[in-house]
Scaffold this motif. Structure first.
Motif, PDB file in Angstrom:
ATOM      1  N   MET A  93      46.406  38.236 -63.660  1.00 28.94           N
ATOM      2  CA  MET A  93      46.760  37.815 -62.520  1.00 28.94           C
ATOM      3  C   MET A  93      46.923  36.331 -62.325  1.00 28.94           C
ATOM      4  O   MET A  93      46.926  35.900 -62.729  1.00 28.94           O
ATOM      5  CB  MET A  93      45.554  38.119 -61.626  1.00 28.94           C
ATOM      6  N   PHE A  95      48.179  33.808 -59.544  1.00 30.76           N
ATOM      7  CA  PHE A  95      48.669  33.578 -57.383  1.00 30.76           C
ATOM      8  C   PHE A  95      50.231  32.876 -57.098  1.00 30.76           C
ATOM      9  O   PHE A  95      50.412  32.348 -58.028  1.00 30.76           O
ATOM     10  CB  PHE A  95      47.342  33.206 -57.496  1.00 30.76           C
ATOM     11  N   ASN A  99      47.020  28.264 -58.360  1.00 29.93           N
ATOM     12  CA  ASN A  99      44.812  27.861 -58.761  1.00 29.93           C
ATOM     13  C   ASN A  99      44.572  27.657 -60.245  1.00 29.93           C
ATOM     14  O   ASN A  99      43.922  28.318 -60.931  1.00 29.93           O
ATOM     15  CB  ASN A  99      44.376  29.941 -58.789  1.00 29.93           C
ATOM     16  N   LEU A 100      45.284  27.434 -60.535  1.00 35.38           N
ATOM     17  CA  LEU A 100      44.959  26.385 -62.045  1.00 35.38           C
ATOM     18  C   LEU A 100      42.915  25.306 -62.510  1.00 35.38           C
ATOM     19  O   LEU A 100      43.251  24.854 -61.472  1.00 35.38           O
ATOM     20  CB  LEU A 100      46.240  25.014 -62.884  1.00 35.38           C
ATOM     21  N   PHE A 101      42.615  25.675 -62.698  1.00 37.50           N
ATOM     22  CA  PHE A 101      42.321  24.704 -63.335  1.00 37.50           C
ATOM     23  C   PHE A 101      42.233  23.037 -63.337  1.00 37.50           C
ATOM     24  O   PHE A 101      42.076  22.688 -64.441  1.00 37.50           O
ATOM     25  CB  PHE A 101      40.412  25.453 -64.067  1.00 37.50           C
ATOM     26  N   PRO A 102      41.620  22.456 -62.163  1.00 38.51           N
ATOM     27  CA  PRO A 102      42.209  20.948 -62.614  1.00 38.51           C
ATOM     28  C   PRO A 102      41.567  20.025 -63.395  1.00 38.51           C
ATOM     29  O   PRO A 102      41.950  18.532 -63.581  1.00 38.51           O
ATOM     30  CB  PRO A 102      42.478  20.576 -60.663  1.00 38.51           C
ATOM     31  N   ARG A 161      47.857  31.435 -69.000  1.00 40.56           N
ATOM     32  CA  ARG A 161      46.414  31.727 -69.082  1.00 40.56           C
ATOM     33  C   ARG A 161      46.220  33.556 -69.302  1.00 40.56           C
ATOM     34  O   ARG A 161      45.480  33.838 -69.504  1.00 40.56           O
ATOM     35  CB  ARG A 161      45.714  30.673 -67.691  1.00 40.56           C
ATOM     36  N   ALA A 162      46.823  34.347 -67.993  1.00 39.60           N
ATOM     37  CA  ALA A 162      46.831  35.594 -67.448  1.00 39.60           C
ATOM     38  C   ALA A 162      46.788  35.650 -68.469  1.00 39.60           C
ATOM     39  O   ALA A 162      46.431  37.207 -69.288  1.00 39.60           O
ATOM     40  CB  ALA A 162      47.366  35.948 -66.779  1.00 39.60           C
TER      41      ALA A 162
END
Lengths: 264, 220
Positions: A93, A95, A99-102, A161-162
């Motif tokens: 998914m 978004f 919503n990356l992990f900072p 990432r997905a």
């Protein structure tokens, strides 16, 4: 068609409080098919997308992706967290707000799924992650933190990432709505490339011209129901329903994609 | 005009040092135990189950909204009467201070967790993480950074709260200095020295934490 569909949604219902967002929606996506969900805000298209990977749990109906099928409604037991997690590994998914992990570098963001969820050895995961970053044209940004990237680059990392989970289907939730206009093209190009490779996709979008080019089917939703559905060009160029015509009159429906070289 | 005479304190140096050791050791125990209670309180108050949420809330408010001095006295004197639980002064005060600190830590930890954008745990879930995995790998690492200044602040307060255990005759720095003050008739010098000792420990610690915060801010 229903037998060979990769994604099959049947009579899906969802309410938030007294607000009925999805009113018995059915949707099939063929293997390798690309379906674009369009419609005004509040039409339920994002909720429908989130029901497909069960980020939102429906009140009734059923959802099937590949061989995994879930039933909802009275009498049906809600899937437990492990079954849900396993199911979501097969659906990627993307978004609206990335919503990356900072707290992780770009590379670590892409490695996170394979390492934590698929229990892949770090070296293998890194090789896979670097390949996915190269695919979206961001190999040289591997060691940077998301905060240093542009919106378009962030969204391409989110796609990588997905993809690193090697999912069967990809879901895009208004992937370009938060981007500056000049950055939209680079993300659409990546999505188009995925379509060309035969990825099964459901795309919620406001980019009508893009939907017309990339999707093979278009679903127009309003107020929680499917108003019109059909081959992309037919729905965009000659909509049958008055509601569809009214909605589409706000957009330029044709035209090439904004030019954007997928380099950096 | 009062004649200050700090020289007299030198003869009590071992008493002070002893008390300081107890104070520092006590702080370590109540900070560690307090954090454990705080974790339970925080995750309890975020639980899916209403009964667990209510229990956590009851614990947090009971200890957050009553004076620590009363809690100390209550744990030592009232529990034996009400529940037949006898504790040494050290156990009673360690337990009371840990629970008191834990109630504040709970709120800090809970606040840190809920301050992380919901999109973060959704992104974790979309990758196929269980709620536990996304909490450990995605939410907590970000939340802890935000909690650290407040946790540190609360721990400083906890360090100073240990001075209250002297009411249960636990021989911490304040208790020992009371002994020294009665013996030397020099309470002003004695308590001034105590204040200096507390500050001498805390100020370097706060500098260290500030540096750490700066270093971590880089990866944001």
């Amino acid at each position: 068609m229903s037998d060979t569909a990769k994604i099959e949604v049947k009579s899906l219902r969802k309410s938030f409080g007294s607000n009925e967002v999805l009113k018995s929606i059915s949707l099939d996506v063929a293997k390798g098919g690309v379906v674009a969900l369009i419609g005004p805000s509040g039409s339920g298209k994002s909720t429908l997308l989130r029901c497909i990977n069960l980020l939102v749990v429906p009140d009734g109906g059923s959802v099937r992706v590949g061989d995994t099928r879930f039933e909802f409604g009275t009498g049906a037991r809600l899937p437990d967290v492990r079954a849900l997690a396993r199911f979501r590994t097969t659906t990627g998914m993307v978004f609206q707000h990335f919503n990356l992990f900072p707290h992780m570098t770009t590379l670590q963001n892409v490695m996170e799924g394979p390492v934590t969820v698929r229990r892949m050895p770090k070296a293998d995961a890194e090789r896979l992650a670097r390949a996915q970053l190269a695919k979206v044209g961001l190999a040289e940004k591997a060691d940077q933190y998301p905060a240093t990237l542009s919106g378009g680059q962030k969204q391409r990392v989110a796609i990588a990432r997905a993809l690193a989970m090697e999912p069967d289907v990809m879901l895009f939730d208004e992937a370009t709505s938060a981007l500056d206009p000049e950055l939209v093209g680079e993300v659409l190009n990546v999505i188009q490339q995925l379509a060309a490779e035969g990825m099964t996709m459901v795309i919620v979008t406001h980019e009508i011209a893009f939907a017309r080019e990339v999707a093979d089917r278009i679903v127009f939703m309003r107020d929680g129901v499917v108003v019109e559905e059909g081959p992309a060009r037919q729905v965009i160029d000659s909509p049958r329903e008055a509601a569809t015509q009214a909605f589409l009159s706000h957009f330029h429906r044709t035209g090439a994609l904004p030019p954007a070289p997928v380099t950096s | 005009m009062y004649q200050w005479d700090f020289g007299i304190l030198w003869s009590y140096r071992w008493l002070f040092l002893n008390g300081l050791g107890v104070t520092v050791g006590f702080t370590v125990v109540i900070v560690v135990c307090g954090l454990v209670f705080g974790l339970f309180g925080a995750f309890g108050s975020l639980s899916r189950f209403k009964a667990v949420r209510l229990a956590a809330l009851a614990f947090i408010e009971a200890f957050r909204c009553t004076p620590i001095l009363v809690q100390l006295i209550w744990f030592y004197y009232a529990l034996p009467i009400l529940a037949g639980v006898e504790m040494t002064p050290i156990t009673a005060s360690a337990l009371a201070l840990s629970l008191y600190g834990g109630s504040f830590y709970s709120e800090i930890i809970r606040g840190g967790i809920v301050s992380i954008d919901k999109g973060q745990s959704e992104a974790g879930a979309a990758l196929g993480m269980t709620p536990g995995q996304s909490m450990r790998r995605i939410v907590l690492p970000q939340a802890i950074k935000r909690m650290i200044p407040a946790l540190m602040n609360q721990s400083i307060i906890q360090f100073k709260n240990t001075s209250l255990v002297s009411v249960l005759a636990v021989p911490d720095l304040v208790y020992q200095s009371q002994v020294a003050a009665h013996d030397s008739y020099r309470p002003l010098e004695t308590y001034t020295a105590v204040a200096v000792a507390y500050a001498a420990i805390l100020i370097p610690l706060t500098i260290l934490v500030r540096r750490g915060e700066k270093r971590m801010a880089i990866s944001e």
